[in-house]
Scaffold this active site. Structure first.
Site, short mmCIF file in Angstrom:
data_model
loop_
_atom_site.label_atom_id
_atom_site.label_comp_id
_atom_site.label_asym_id
_atom_site.label_seq_id
_atom_site.Cartn_x
_atom_site.Cartn_y
_atom_site.Cartn_z
CB SER A 47 -0.83 0.04 1.27
OG SER A 47 -1.56 1.34 1.41
CG HIS B 276 -3.92 -1.51 -1.59
ND1 HIS B 276 -5.08 -2.42 -1.81
CD2 HIS B 276 -4.37 -0.88 -0.49
CE1 HIS B 276 -6.19 -2.06 -1.06
NE2 HIS B 276 -5.78 -1.03 -0.25
CG ASP C 66 -5.24 2.40 0.73
OD1 ASP C 66 -6.21 1.53 0.58
OD2 ASP C 66 -3.94 2.18 1.29
CG MET D 286 -8.36 7.33 2.60
SD MET D 286 -7.59 7.15 4.27
CE MET D 286 -6.81 5.84 4.17
CG HIS E 275 -9.29 0.39 -0.45
ND1 HIS E 275 -8.69 -0.12 0.72
CD2 HIS E 275 -10.80 0.13 -0.41
CE1 HIS E 275 -9.73 -0.09 1.73
NE2 HIS E 275 -11.09 0.16 1.17
CG MET F 254 -11.46 3.44 2.31
SD MET F 254 -9.70 3.41 3.01
CE MET F 254 -8.57 3.25 1.65
CG MET G 187 -11.71 -2.41 5.29
SD MET G 187 -10.46 -2.08 4.26
CE MET G 187 -9.32 -1.29 5.50
CG ASP H 24 -6.48 -2.71 3.24
OD1 ASP H 24 -5.35 -2.40 3.57
OD2 ASP H 24 -7.17 -1.83 2.44
N GLY I 55 -2.90 -3.94 9.17
CA GLY I 55 -2.27 -4.58 10.23
C GLY I 55 -1.46 -6.14 9.90
#
Ligand code: DX5
Ligand code: ZN
Length: 215
Positions: free
Chosen positions: A7, A32, A34, A36, A65, A67, A136, A174, A176
């Site tokens: 990511s 990946h 992200d 947002m 992805h 969000m 998630m 996705d 941790g």
């Protein structure tokens, strides 16, 4: 062998070209990315414009992805920016089926992401229409959070649904993901590992990607 999707959220944005080169020279499978909007999640990152630059820096799969609220308003923009896979959140889509059809009609693979509280069973009637489920394993919004252990049960449940229906749908995890928990995640039935901090904050990112790939 898992699909490894570092990511870029944890990359160095003042020197993104160097991180892209590192990924291109590594065994990473996907980028990946992200997105947002500060509304669906309490953070703001980047949009189609930055993705367009990243697209030019790699031939690897761009796994985007979203969000964001009302992702359907931006599907075409992300296609133009170069997304190969476009994932929307089930919690952000009143008309999920329409959103998925729109993504696929533009020639992208369609993904659906689920927040940690959303039952896996809510995908039952849409599973055959999608290419990827992003489970998630943290609350979306930030990198570097701790994996929520209940995710393992959710992976198993989803994998049973997919196998029972003999579908090719991929399960992406996705949030941790670490070198310590990745094996358990894969054993539970996941196909794709997203890793932000684990890759970019490690002493040797290229080697870390290789280690994830070898699991
Ligand atoms: C979180 C993002 C993730 C994030 C993962 O909202 O969707 O993709 O980058 O970062 P790590 O791997 O550091 O938890
Ligand atoms: Zn993500």
């Amino acid at each position: 062998m898992p699909i490894v999707a570092p990511s870029l959220l944890s990359a160095n944005f003042i020197n993104l070209a160097a991180d892209c080169k590192m990924l291109n020279d590594s065994v990473a499978d996907w980028y990946h990315l992200d997105v947002m909007d500060g509304r669906f999640v309490p953070n703001i990152t980047f949009g189609p414009m930055v993705i367009e630059f990243i697209r030019k820096a790699t031939t690897k799969v761009c796994d985007v992805h979203l969000m964001i609220e009302e992702p359907g308003l931006y599907t075409e923009q992300f296609k133009k920016a170069g997304a190969d896979i476009l994932t929307v959140h089930i919690e952000a889509c009143t008309h999920l089926h329409r959103n998925i059809q729109q993504i696929k009609s533009l020639g992208m693979k369609a993904g659906v992401a689920l927040n940690p509280h959303t039952p896996v069973s809510s995908l039952k009637d849409i599973l055959a229409d999608i290419d990827l489920v992003c489970l998630m394993s943290v609350n979306p919004g930030f990198g570097g959070q701790t994996f929520i252990p209940q995710t393992l049960q959710r992976i198993k449940e989803l994998r049973s649904m997919i196998d029972a229906a003999q579908l090719p749908t991929l399960i992406e995890i996705d949030g941790g993901v670490t070198l310590q928990n990745a094996t358990t995640i894969l054993d539970a039935g996941a196909h794709v590992l997203v890793a932000g901090n684990t890759v970019f904050k490690s002493a040797n990112p290229t080697q870390t990607i290789q280690q994830l790939k070898n699991l």
